[in-house]
Scaffold this motif. Structure first.
Motif, PDB file in Angstrom:
ATOM      1  N   ALA A 142      13.229   1.272   5.102  1.00  0.00           N
ATOM      2  CA  ALA A 142      13.951   0.238   5.844  1.00  0.00           C
ATOM      3  C   ALA A 142      12.964  -0.481   6.750  1.00  0.00           C
ATOM      4  O   ALA A 142      12.162   0.160   7.433  1.00  0.00           O
ATOM      5  N   VAL A 143      13.003  -1.786   6.729  1.00  0.00           N
ATOM      6  CA  VAL A 143      12.201  -2.598   7.644  1.00  0.00           C
ATOM      7  C   VAL A 143      13.126  -3.112   8.736  1.00  0.00           C
ATOM      8  O   VAL A 143      14.100  -3.820   8.450  1.00  0.00           O
ATOM      9  N   CYS A 144      12.850  -2.713   9.968  1.00  0.00           N
ATOM     10  CA  CYS A 144      13.698  -3.083  11.101  1.00  0.00           C
ATOM     11  C   CYS A 144      12.962  -4.133  11.933  1.00  0.00           C
ATOM     12  O   CYS A 144      11.879  -3.871  12.458  1.00  0.00           O
ATOM     13  N   GLY A 189      15.725  -0.843   1.108  1.00  0.00           N
ATOM     14  CA  GLY A 189      15.454  -0.890  -0.317  1.00  0.00           C
ATOM     15  C   GLY A 189      14.250  -0.050  -0.674  1.00  0.00           C
ATOM     16  O   GLY A 189      13.709   0.687   0.158  1.00  0.00           O
ATOM     17  N   GLY A 190      13.790  -0.178  -1.926  1.00  0.00           N
ATOM     18  CA  GLY A 190      12.580   0.514  -2.343  1.00  0.00           C
ATOM     19  C   GLY A 190      11.354  -0.176  -1.760  1.00  0.00           C
ATOM     20  O   GLY A 190      11.399  -1.372  -1.437  1.00  0.00           O
ATOM     21  N   LEU A 191      10.256   0.557  -1.629  1.00  0.00           N
ATOM     22  CA  LEU A 191       9.050  -0.020  -1.036  1.00  0.00           C
ATOM     23  C   LEU A 191       8.536  -1.221  -1.826  1.00  0.00           C
ATOM     24  O   LEU A 191       8.070  -2.204  -1.244  1.00  0.00           O
ATOM     25  N   VAL A 201      10.673   2.356   8.498  1.00  0.00           N
ATOM     26  CA  VAL A 201      11.106   3.737   8.313  1.00  0.00           C
ATOM     27  C   VAL A 201      11.054   4.050   6.819  1.00  0.00           C
ATOM     28  O   VAL A 201      11.603   3.290   6.015  1.00  0.00           O
ATOM     29  N   VAL A 202      10.381   5.141   6.458  1.00  0.00           N
ATOM     30  CA  VAL A 202      10.191   5.491   5.050  1.00  0.00           C
ATOM     31  C   VAL A 202      10.705   6.909   4.808  1.00  0.00           C
ATOM     32  O   VAL A 202      10.380   7.833   5.567  1.00  0.00           O
ATOM     33  N   SER A 203      11.482   7.084   3.767  1.00  0.00           N
ATOM     34  CA  SER A 203      12.002   8.411   3.460  1.00  0.00           C
ATOM     35  C   SER A 203      10.867   9.344   3.054  1.00  0.00           C
ATOM     36  O   SER A 203       9.846   8.914   2.526  1.00  0.00           O
ATOM     37  N   GLY A 204      11.052  10.620   3.308  1.00  0.00           N
ATOM     38  CA  GLY A 204      10.029  11.600   2.988  1.00  0.00           C
ATOM     39  C   GLY A 204      10.018  11.965   1.507  1.00  0.00           C
ATOM     40  O   GLY A 204      10.931  11.644   0.759  1.00  0.00           O
ATOM     41  N   ALA A 216       0.833  -1.206   0.000  1.00  0.00           N
ATOM     42  CA  ALA A 216       0.000   0.000   0.000  1.00  0.00           C
ATOM     43  C   ALA A 216       0.865   1.253   0.000  1.00  0.00           C
ATOM     44  O   ALA A 216       0.542   2.254  -0.663  1.00  0.00           O
ATOM     45  N   MET A 217       1.974   1.221   0.737  1.00  0.00           N
ATOM     46  CA  MET A 217       2.898   2.354   0.731  1.00  0.00           C
ATOM     47  C   MET A 217       3.522   2.541  -0.647  1.00  0.00           C
ATOM     48  O   MET A 217       3.679   3.667  -1.123  1.00  0.00           O
ATOM     49  N   ALA A 218       3.888   1.432  -1.285  1.00  0.00           N
ATOM     50  CA  ALA A 218       4.485   1.509  -2.614  1.00  0.00           C
ATOM     51  C   ALA A 218       3.516   2.144  -3.599  1.00  0.00           C
ATOM     52  O   ALA A 218       3.906   2.923  -4.472  1.00  0.00           O
ATOM     53  N   GLU A 219       2.244   1.818  -3.453  1.00  0.00           N
ATOM     54  CA  GLU A 219       1.234   2.394  -4.341  1.00  0.00           C
ATOM     55  C   GLU A 219       1.037   3.876  -4.071  1.00  0.00           C
ATOM     56  O   GLU A 219       0.871   4.676  -4.985  1.00  0.00           O
TER      57      GLU A 219
END
Length: 275
Positions: free
Chosen positions: A181-183, A196-198, A216-219, A169-172
């Motif tokens: 980043a998935v921690c 990596g990319g979403l 964590v997702v870049s703005g 959903a974030m990628a869309e």
């Protein structure tokens, strides 16, 4: 007192936490069994009264704890991990204490939010915490749409069984190439940070992921390159071929790319009507 609990390693706690757990008149714990295990690991003997304090009883128990504080006794609130009030019980009690004129202090401790931000490799000078995304697809899409142009780095919590769906959903909403980043299992034995990319991360998560998850997702970067309109039209065509209504496909693609829906609609209409 709001006390930060370790998010993984018991050794991350401060000497001060040991002291307050031993001396507090009341310890309000999100999970009393986890509190007992933590005390055993730390070699701490809790002499005060231990009460449960979790989401379902937070509103009712808050008033009881306020009365205890008014009597001059000390109360420590501790959650399963991290700081109380950050996607965990604690906010209602703090709010009520402020309204009642009762002093509130905090014992700083580990936080999955700042720990994930630090190891993500993404910009950390400005960030926002968004907690858990809504479970329902429509509500989740609306929340992400509202964040599509958020320029600060964003931090989310997510359950492992919903991770792949949320990343997709974030990628869309943000674009499949948006850095993230998935921690997983921070500070624990099987800690893992996947960057990596979403879109790439959503594919990785589809195989199944376990443990405590922080994303964590870049703005959004203002002035990014203009989207390739040919690619957007192709994406609309792909979704229509898969069964999505053309109007809905155009709206979703336009929203994800940050272009006016009318502009994309006109372009699709011209190309489908031009011989």
């Amino acid at each position: 007192m709001l006390a930060g609990a370790p998010i993984g390693q018991a050794g991350d706690v401060s000497p001060r936490l040991r002291e307050v757990l031993e001396s507090a008149d009341v310890v309000a714990a999100e999970d009393t069994r986890r509190l007992r295990r933590l005390a055993n690991e730390l070699g701490v003997q809790i002499t005060g009264r231990v009460v449960s304090y979790y989401d379902q009883n937070e509103a009712g128990r808050a008033q009881e704890l306020i009365e205890t504080l008014k009597e001059g006794r000390t109360v420590v609130v501790i959650t399963d991990a991290g700081m109380p009030g950050v996607s965990d019980p604690g906010y209602r009690l703090t709010r009520l204490a402020v309204e009642e004129g009762v002093t509130v202090t905090a014992l700083p401790g580990p936080s999955a939010v700042t720990t994930a931000l630090a190891v993500s490799g993404l910009a950390s000078d400005r960030f926002c915490f968004e907690g858990f995304l809504p479970r329902k697809p429509g509500e989740r899409a609306r929340r992400l749409s509202a964040l599509a142009e958020e320029e600060r780095t964003m931090v989310f919590f997510e359950a492992p069984h919903r991770l792949a769906t949320s990343l997709a959903a974030m990628a869309e909403a943000f674009g499949s190439d948006r850095e993230a980043a998935v921690c997983r299992e921070l500070t624990k034995t099987y800690e893992e940070v996947r960057r990596g990319g979403l879109g790439e991360l959503a594919e990785w998560a589809a195989a199944g992921v376990k443990g405590e998850i922080t994303v964590v997702v870049s703005g959004h970067v203002a002035g990014d390159e203009e989207p390739d309109l040919d690619e957007l039209v192709a994406e609309v065509d792909r979704r229509v071929a898969e069964g999505t209504q053309r109007k809905l496909a155009i709206a979703d693609v336009a929203k994800g790319a940050g272009v006016p829906k009318r502009e994309l609609y006109d372009l699709v209409h011209r190309r489908t009507t031009t011989p």
